[in-house]
Write a protein that holds these residues in place. Structure first.
Motif, short mmCIF file in Angstrom:
data_model
loop_
_atom_site.label_atom_id
_atom_site.label_comp_id
_atom_site.label_asym_id
_atom_site.label_seq_id
_atom_site.Cartn_x
_atom_site.Cartn_y
_atom_site.Cartn_z
N MET A 32 43.02 35.56 40.73
CA MET A 32 41.86 35.59 41.62
C MET A 32 42.31 35.54 43.08
O MET A 32 41.75 36.23 43.91
CB MET A 32 40.93 34.42 41.28
N LYS A 33 43.34 34.74 43.34
CA LYS A 33 43.81 34.59 44.71
C LYS A 33 44.28 35.94 45.27
O LYS A 33 44.01 36.26 46.43
CB LYS A 33 44.95 33.56 44.75
N GLU A 34 44.95 36.73 44.43
CA GLU A 34 45.45 38.03 44.87
C GLU A 34 44.30 38.96 45.24
O GLU A 34 44.36 39.69 46.23
CB GLU A 34 46.31 38.68 43.79
N GLN A 35 43.21 38.92 44.45
CA GLN A 35 42.03 39.75 44.74
C GLN A 35 41.40 39.35 46.07
O GLN A 35 40.99 40.20 46.84
CB GLN A 35 40.99 39.61 43.64
N LEU A 36 41.35 38.06 46.33
CA LEU A 36 40.76 37.57 47.58
C LEU A 36 41.62 37.98 48.78
O LEU A 36 41.08 38.41 49.81
CB LEU A 36 40.61 36.05 47.52
N ILE A 37 42.93 37.86 48.64
CA ILE A 37 43.83 38.25 49.73
C ILE A 37 43.72 39.74 50.00
O ILE A 37 43.66 40.17 51.16
CB ILE A 37 45.29 37.84 49.41
N LYS A 38 43.64 40.55 48.94
CA LYS A 38 43.50 41.99 49.10
C LYS A 38 42.20 42.34 49.81
O LYS A 38 42.18 43.19 50.71
CB LYS A 38 43.55 42.66 47.73
N ALA A 39 41.11 41.68 49.45
CA ALA A 39 39.82 41.92 50.10
C ALA A 39 39.88 41.55 51.57
O ALA A 39 39.31 42.23 52.43
CB ALA A 39 38.72 41.15 49.39
N MET A 40 40.58 40.45 51.88
CA MET A 40 40.71 40.01 53.27
C MET A 40 41.54 41.02 54.06
O MET A 40 41.17 41.41 55.17
CB MET A 40 41.37 38.63 53.33
N GLN A 41 42.65 41.49 53.50
CA GLN A 41 43.51 42.45 54.20
C GLN A 41 42.80 43.77 54.45
O GLN A 41 43.02 44.41 55.46
CB GLN A 41 44.79 42.69 53.38
N ARG A 42 41.93 44.16 53.52
CA ARG A 42 41.20 45.42 53.66
C ARG A 42 39.90 45.26 54.42
O ARG A 42 39.14 46.21 54.57
CB ARG A 42 40.93 46.01 52.28
N ASN A 43 39.62 44.02 54.85
CA ASN A 43 38.43 43.73 55.65
C ASN A 43 37.14 44.06 54.89
O ASN A 43 36.16 44.50 55.48
CB ASN A 43 38.50 44.48 56.98
N HIS A 44 37.14 43.83 53.57
CA HIS A 44 35.98 44.12 52.74
C HIS A 44 35.02 42.93 52.69
O HIS A 44 35.44 41.78 52.73
CB HIS A 44 36.40 44.41 51.30
N VAL A 45 33.75 43.25 52.56
CA VAL A 45 32.74 42.26 52.21
C VAL A 45 32.69 42.27 50.69
O VAL A 45 32.77 43.34 50.07
CB VAL A 45 31.37 42.62 52.82
N VAL A 46 32.58 41.10 50.06
CA VAL A 46 32.58 41.03 48.60
C VAL A 46 31.36 40.25 48.10
O VAL A 46 30.85 39.37 48.78
CB VAL A 46 33.87 40.36 48.05
N ASN A 47 30.91 40.63 46.90
CA ASN A 47 29.96 39.81 46.16
C ASN A 47 30.77 38.89 45.29
O ASN A 47 31.75 39.31 44.67
CB ASN A 47 29.04 40.68 45.29
N MET A 48 30.37 37.63 45.23
CA MET A 48 31.16 36.62 44.52
C MET A 48 30.24 35.76 43.68
O MET A 48 29.17 35.35 44.14
CB MET A 48 31.89 35.77 45.58
N MET A 49 30.63 35.51 42.45
CA MET A 49 29.95 34.53 41.60
C MET A 49 30.75 33.24 41.74
O MET A 49 31.98 33.24 41.55
CB MET A 49 29.92 34.99 40.14
N TYR A 50 30.07 32.15 42.07
CA TYR A 50 30.75 30.91 42.46
C TYR A 50 30.07 29.71 41.80
O TYR A 50 28.84 29.67 41.71
CB TYR A 50 30.70 30.78 43.98
N VAL A 51 30.86 28.75 41.37
CA VAL A 51 30.33 27.51 40.81
C VAL A 51 30.43 26.44 41.89
O VAL A 51 31.53 26.13 42.37
CB VAL A 51 31.13 27.05 39.56
N SER A 52 29.29 25.87 42.29
CA SER A 52 29.29 24.84 43.33
C SER A 52 29.79 23.51 42.75
O SER A 52 29.97 23.37 41.54
CB SER A 52 27.88 24.66 43.90
N LYS A 108 40.22 33.57 56.02
CA LYS A 108 41.61 33.20 55.73
C LYS A 108 41.71 32.44 54.43
O LYS A 108 40.77 31.77 54.01
CB LYS A 108 42.23 32.40 56.88
N VAL A 109 42.89 32.57 53.79
CA VAL A 109 43.18 31.88 52.54
C VAL A 109 44.16 30.77 52.87
O VAL A 109 45.19 31.00 53.51
CB VAL A 109 43.78 32.85 51.49
N ILE A 110 43.83 29.53 52.43
CA ILE A 110 44.66 28.36 52.72
C ILE A 110 44.89 27.61 51.42
O ILE A 110 43.99 26.95 50.92
CB ILE A 110 43.96 27.41 53.72
#
Length: 73
Positions: free
Chosen positions: A1-21, A35-37
């Motif tokens: 998942m981290k790799e997908q997020l980094i790729k989206a950030m590098q490509r400056n994409h907006v993403v839809n995300m399913m997230y558990v609060s 940024k990814v930390i």
């Protein structure tokens, strides 16, 4: 998942995300990564209209939103 997020950030994409609060609620968010930390990332959340920090482990799915430019004839 981290790799997908980094790729989206590098490509400056907006993403839809399913997230558990933290409370266990599943939400759909539209975000733009900043940024990814370590095990988390900062993103602008269009749902909340604010910069938020998300835990990578709580992300269920990420789908990039790619807008194709249409030529006007």
């Amino acid at each position: 998942m981290k790799e997908q997020l980094i790729k989206a950030m590098q490509r400056n994409h907006v993403v839809n995300m399913m997230y558990v609060s933290r409370s266990g609620e599943i939400t759909k968010r539209r975000v733009k990564l900043i940024k990814v930390i370590g095990d988390s990332f900062q993103a602008y959340c269009f749902t909340r209209q604010a910069k938020r920090t998300f835990a990578i482990n709580n992300v269920l799915a990420v789908v990039p939103i790619i807008h194709k430019e249409r030529s006007v004839v």
